[in-house]
Design a protein around this motif. Structure first.
Motif, PDB file in Angstrom:
ATOM      1  N   ARG A 141       0.828  -1.202   0.000  1.00  0.00           N
ATOM      2  CA  ARG A 141       0.000   0.000   0.000  1.00  0.00           C
ATOM      3  C   ARG A 141       0.869   1.262   0.000  1.00  0.00           C
ATOM      4  O   ARG A 141       0.589   2.228  -0.717  1.00  0.00           O
ATOM      5  CB  ARG A 141      -0.923  -0.014   1.202  1.00  0.00           C
ATOM      6  CG  ARG A 141      -1.856   1.195   1.318  1.00  0.00           C
ATOM      7  CD  ARG A 141      -2.789   1.347   0.112  1.00  0.00           C
ATOM      8  NE  ARG A 141      -3.599   0.194  -0.106  1.00  0.00           N
ATOM      9  CZ  ARG A 141      -4.770  -0.037   0.497  1.00  0.00           C
ATOM     10  NH1 ARG A 141      -5.229   0.833   1.389  1.00  0.00           N
ATOM     11  NH2 ARG A 141      -5.470  -1.096   0.224  1.00  0.00           N
ATOM     12  N   LEU A 142       1.930   1.269   0.789  1.00  0.00           N
ATOM     13  CA  LEU A 142       2.835   2.428   0.830  1.00  0.00           C
ATOM     14  C   LEU A 142       3.506   2.635  -0.520  1.00  0.00           C
ATOM     15  O   LEU A 142       3.682   3.771  -0.964  1.00  0.00           O
ATOM     16  CB  LEU A 142       3.894   2.231   1.920  1.00  0.00           C
ATOM     17  CG  LEU A 142       3.414   2.336   3.369  1.00  0.00           C
ATOM     18  CD1 LEU A 142       4.535   1.951   4.323  1.00  0.00           C
ATOM     19  CD2 LEU A 142       2.930   3.752   3.668  1.00  0.00           C
ATOM     20  N   ARG A 143       3.876   1.547  -1.164  1.00  0.00           N
ATOM     21  CA  ARG A 143       4.514   1.648  -2.477  1.00  0.00           C
ATOM     22  C   ARG A 143       3.541   2.218  -3.501  1.00  0.00           C
ATOM     23  O   ARG A 143       3.925   3.000  -4.372  1.00  0.00           O
ATOM     24  CB  ARG A 143       4.999   0.266  -2.909  1.00  0.00           C
ATOM     25  CG  ARG A 143       5.893   0.289  -4.144  1.00  0.00           C
ATOM     26  CD  ARG A 143       6.347  -1.106  -4.515  1.00  0.00           C
ATOM     27  NE  ARG A 143       7.235  -1.662  -3.508  1.00  0.00           N
ATOM     28  CZ  ARG A 143       7.014  -2.794  -2.860  1.00  0.00           C
ATOM     29  NH1 ARG A 143       5.902  -3.485  -3.093  1.00  0.00           N
ATOM     30  NH2 ARG A 143       7.873  -3.246  -1.992  1.00  0.00           N
ATOM     31  N   ARG A 144       2.270   1.847  -3.399  1.00  0.00           N
ATOM     32  CA  ARG A 144       1.256   2.347  -4.322  1.00  0.00           C
ATOM     33  C   ARG A 144       0.940   3.823  -4.069  1.00  0.00           C
ATOM     34  O   ARG A 144       0.716   4.586  -5.007  1.00  0.00           O
ATOM     35  CB  ARG A 144      -0.018   1.517  -4.178  1.00  0.00           C
ATOM     36  CG  ARG A 144      -1.101   1.851  -5.199  1.00  0.00           C
ATOM     37  CD  ARG A 144      -2.375   1.076  -4.913  1.00  0.00           C
ATOM     38  NE  ARG A 144      -2.133  -0.355  -4.877  1.00  0.00           N
ATOM     39  CZ  ARG A 144      -3.064  -1.243  -4.556  1.00  0.00           C
ATOM     40  NH1 ARG A 144      -4.277  -0.841  -4.218  1.00  0.00           N
ATOM     41  NH2 ARG A 144      -2.790  -2.530  -4.540  1.00  0.00           N
ATOM     42  N   LEU A 145       0.942   4.217  -2.811  1.00  0.00           N
ATOM     43  CA  LEU A 145       0.598   5.597  -2.477  1.00  0.00           C
ATOM     44  C   LEU A 145       1.703   6.586  -2.820  1.00  0.00           C
ATOM     45  O   LEU A 145       1.431   7.731  -3.179  1.00  0.00           O
ATOM     46  CB  LEU A 145       0.288   5.702  -0.968  1.00  0.00           C
ATOM     47  CG  LEU A 145      -0.982   5.047  -0.470  1.00  0.00           C
ATOM     48  CD1 LEU A 145      -1.061   5.152   1.051  1.00  0.00           C
ATOM     49  CD2 LEU A 145      -2.213   5.681  -1.108  1.00  0.00           C
ATOM     50  N   GLY A 146       2.947   6.150  -2.672  1.00  0.00           N
ATOM     51  CA  GLY A 146       4.044   7.105  -2.825  1.00  0.00           C
ATOM     52  C   GLY A 146       4.072   8.059  -1.636  1.00  0.00           C
ATOM     53  O   GLY A 146       3.523   7.777  -0.573  1.00  0.00           O
ATOM     54  N   GLY A 147       4.697   9.201  -1.829  1.00  0.00           N
ATOM     55  CA  GLY A 147       4.791  10.159  -0.735  1.00  0.00           C
ATOM     56  C   GLY A 147       4.158  11.495  -1.027  1.00  0.00           C
ATOM     57  O   GLY A 147       4.308  12.446  -0.249  1.00  0.00           O
ATOM     58  N   SER A 148       3.415  11.594  -2.136  1.00  0.00           N
ATOM     59  CA  SER A 148       2.888  12.897  -2.568  1.00  0.00           C
ATOM     60  C   SER A 148       1.850  13.457  -1.593  1.00  0.00           C
ATOM     61  O   SER A 148       1.834  14.664  -1.317  1.00  0.00           O
ATOM     62  CB  SER A 148       2.286  12.778  -3.973  1.00  0.00           C
ATOM     63  OG  SER A 148       1.271  11.796  -4.006  1.00  0.00           O
TER      64      SER A 148
END
Length: 251
Positions: A141-148
């Motif tokens: 999920r973190l990889r899909r969300l990114g940090g934007s």
């Protein structure tokens, strides 16, 4: 299609046999009855084992949610020496044969730490592989969300805690619930590691089923319990899949 038939036909027969009037479970059934279901509801041993399995599953899931989520954030959001090695080590327990993990844990608890096998050792044993489930779900999920989204929150003046509470956590909620459900389901039906980490006073439902499987008087009740577990196993998997969608589509 053939693979699905080979997988689900035996499970369907388990459910069918739970209503079979005969103790021998011949096919086709000689008749249908709810007698065995009533016996299962009144079985003190099965109910006690069920309670133990639920307690162990909840405790192992709680540990896995905390440690697995922290590990996923550390690996995905920070860069440090050995990050890939840490990721591999976190996933490794679920790839090892259960008997190897069980023997290793048993030796560690009894020979090196001098602990008495019991409820706590079972929880620790289950948490070792439940952490992997939570870690994989949260990291994906973190990889899909990114940090934007987090960067935008920080640019608007939000503190780290505010960003986590109002941005990161709502976006991660589905992955956390899905990981928790799958971890609980995995813990609930675990038998190999449990056999090596549970003392004589601790009996989970899978251990109870295995212990009573070849007792003629208990065979019909075991079949009912197996049928209930087969049906109940669908629920966490279905919910986890429903929660596995893209959270940004709801933002």
């Amino acid at each position: 299609m053939v693979g699905l038939v080979l997988l689900y036909l035996p499970l369907a027969l388990v459910v069918l046999n739970s209503f079979n009037a005969s103790r021998t479970f011949g096919f086709p059934p000689s008749g249908f009855t709810l007698r065995w279901w009533a016996a299962a509801v009144g079985s003190e041993g099965a109910l006690a084992a069920l309670g133990t399995s639920v307690a162990v599953g909840l405790a192992a899931t709680a540990v896995a949610l905390v440690l697995g989520t922290m590990a996923a954030f550390a690996v995905q959001r920070f860069r440090f020496f050995g990050r890939r090695a840490v990721s591999v080590l976190l996933v490794l327990p679920i790839t090892l044969p259960g008997i190897v993990t069980g023997i290793a844990l048993n030796a560690t608890f009894t020979s090196y730490l001098g602990l008495t096998l019991g409820f706590l050792t079972v929880v620790v044993g289950h948490a070792t592989f439940c952490i992997v489930i939570v870690f994989n779900n949260v990291q994906a999920r973190l990889r899909r969300l990114g940090g934007s989204f987090e960067e935008a929150s920080a640019d608007l003046g939000a503190s780290t805690w505010q960003t986590f509470r109002f941005v990161t956590l709502p976006l991660m909620r589905g992955a956390l619930v899905a990981g928790g459900l799958l971890a609980f389901a995995l813990s609930f039906d675990e038998i190999v590691v449990t056999n090596f980490t549970a003392g004589p006073a601790v009996q989970t439902l899978p251990i109870w089923i295995f212990a009573n499987l070849f007792r003629p008087n208990q065979a019909p009740v075991v079949n009912v319990v197996a049928a209930v577990l087969t049906i109940a196993a669908v629920v966490p998997v279905w919910i986890a899949q429903r929660l596995g969608g893209d959270p940004t589509s709801r933002v």
